[in-house]
Enzyme design. Sequence first.
Site, PDB file in Angstrom:
ATOM      1  N   CYS A   1      -6.933 -36.717  59.748  1.00  0.00           N
ATOM      2  CA  CYS A   1      -7.730 -35.521  60.020  1.00  0.00           C
ATOM      3  C   CYS A   1      -8.876 -35.340  59.023  1.00  0.00           C
ATOM      4  O   CYS A   1      -9.803 -34.578  59.281  1.00  0.00           O
ATOM      5  CB  CYS A   1      -6.852 -34.269  59.996  1.00  0.00           C
TER       6      CYS A   1
ATOM      7  N   ARG B   1       5.270 -19.418  73.699  1.00  0.00           N
ATOM      8  CA  ARG B   1       6.369 -20.398  73.691  1.00  0.00           C
ATOM      9  C   ARG B   1       6.632 -20.956  72.293  1.00  0.00           C
ATOM     10  O   ARG B   1       5.696 -21.308  71.575  1.00  0.00           O
ATOM     11  CB  ARG B   1       6.017 -21.531  74.659  1.00  0.00           C
TER      12      ARG B   1
ATOM     13  N   GLY C   1      -1.535 -35.830  76.336  1.00  0.00           N
ATOM     14  CA  GLY C   1      -0.831 -34.641  75.860  1.00  0.00           C
ATOM     15  C   GLY C   1       0.281 -34.952  74.885  1.00  0.00           C
ATOM     16  O   GLY C   1       0.555 -36.101  74.545  1.00  0.00           O
TER      17      GLY C   1
ATOM     18  N   CYS D   1      -0.383 -22.836  66.742  1.00  0.00           N
ATOM     19  CA  CYS D   1      -0.691 -24.265  66.609  1.00  0.00           C
ATOM     20  C   CYS D   1      -2.060 -24.533  67.226  1.00  0.00           C
ATOM     21  O   CYS D   1      -2.399 -23.971  68.269  1.00  0.00           O
ATOM     22  CB  CYS D   1       0.346 -25.115  67.331  1.00  0.00           C
ATOM     23  N   CYS D   2      -2.832 -25.392  66.595  1.00  0.00           N
ATOM     24  CA  CYS D   2      -4.157 -25.690  67.143  1.00  0.00           C
ATOM     25  C   CYS D   2      -4.020 -26.438  68.464  1.00  0.00           C
ATOM     26  O   CYS D   2      -3.052 -27.170  68.671  1.00  0.00           O
ATOM     27  CB  CYS D   2      -4.984 -26.503  66.149  1.00  0.00           C
TER      28      CYS D   2
END
Length: 381
Positions: A80, A191, A115, A202-203
């Site tokens: 990242c 969720r 995903g 969460c991003c």
Amino acid sequence: MQNIYMTGGAMTAFGRHPGVLAPELAQQAILKAMDDAGVAPGDIQAVYCANVLGGMILGQLIVRDLGFKGIPVYNVENACASGATGVHLARHAMLAGQYDTVLVFGIEQLTTLGGGTIPMQRNDHKTDLYARAGMVLPAVYAMRGTRFLHERDAKPADLAAVAVKNRRHGTLNEFAQQRTETTVEEVLASRMIADPLTLLQCCPSQVDGAAAVVLSTRRPDQARAVKVLSSVVVSGIREEADDDILDAEITARAARQAYEQAGLGPDDVDVVELHDAFTIAELLYYEALGLAPRGDAVALLKSGATRLGGRVPVNPSGGLLAKGHPLGATGVAQMVEVMWHLQGRAGARQVEGAKVGLTQCTGGGIAGVDHAASSVHLLGV
């Protein structure tokens, strides 16, 4: 020391770009950044391409048709922190007198991966404990969040409040993927991903995006020329069995070096873009960056100091939680955002009177270290 200036910058909208290939997406940011800097391909002496999952020689593929004449292209992967590392390496070459003007860009197309969470280690399932155990980053940050709630006598709502702040900022950013406000109740009701982190903490993982900057040793003809005041990239240190998972040691170490290099301190910073991949991360980085004393992160958040209009707005772009996190592009996009604030070009989310900005990006997870890499940059006018 030779001054290094950010003479131009641009980014694409972060989000889903169906039918657009990675080279085209990157070229959009590159051409806009070059136009912003007022340079042509013949003015660029080197190119640094930051990317994590796009494959070999992506940089050469992207710039092949843009008119560059055989100049060096460096492909940079540092998880990242790839984009920030690209800027760091470019600055080193310029300080060494190798180049006067360079292009740095980051690109990632995560929507092509189908995903799910991104593996911490794709190539080392035999020797890395985290990889062998199937560890994923949401689980790592969830453990930090659980410890934070216990040790700091904090509440789940304190974590959720980070998402509320950054989503509110994101509504003002035309480049952000998530542009709707949310409430603490909605964040906590979303969720569960890894207790105590819910989906809205969460991003987004399905996001494409690109960002680019032009760096030069030549001072631009701009009323508010933005300098790279300091640039630090460090690696994680092997930890002992009793390490403190709330310490964010690698980021604290990078920040100390960056402040020393620039001759500044945390109180000099007017705007911050930091790596809020998960809500708990922003709270930990408040302390690691010296914005709050240890134990006071929640108090800083609740005071309103890190909101737009506060003493030191953090993630006015919406951060990774609202803007999204296309890995290779994130570090470069953070610098473009801060550059816009320092030049008074950030529109509705402008931090008024900003003169010094900080960007921080961590990268990668390896068993036995805080993070694989961390970068901190200070920019100023």
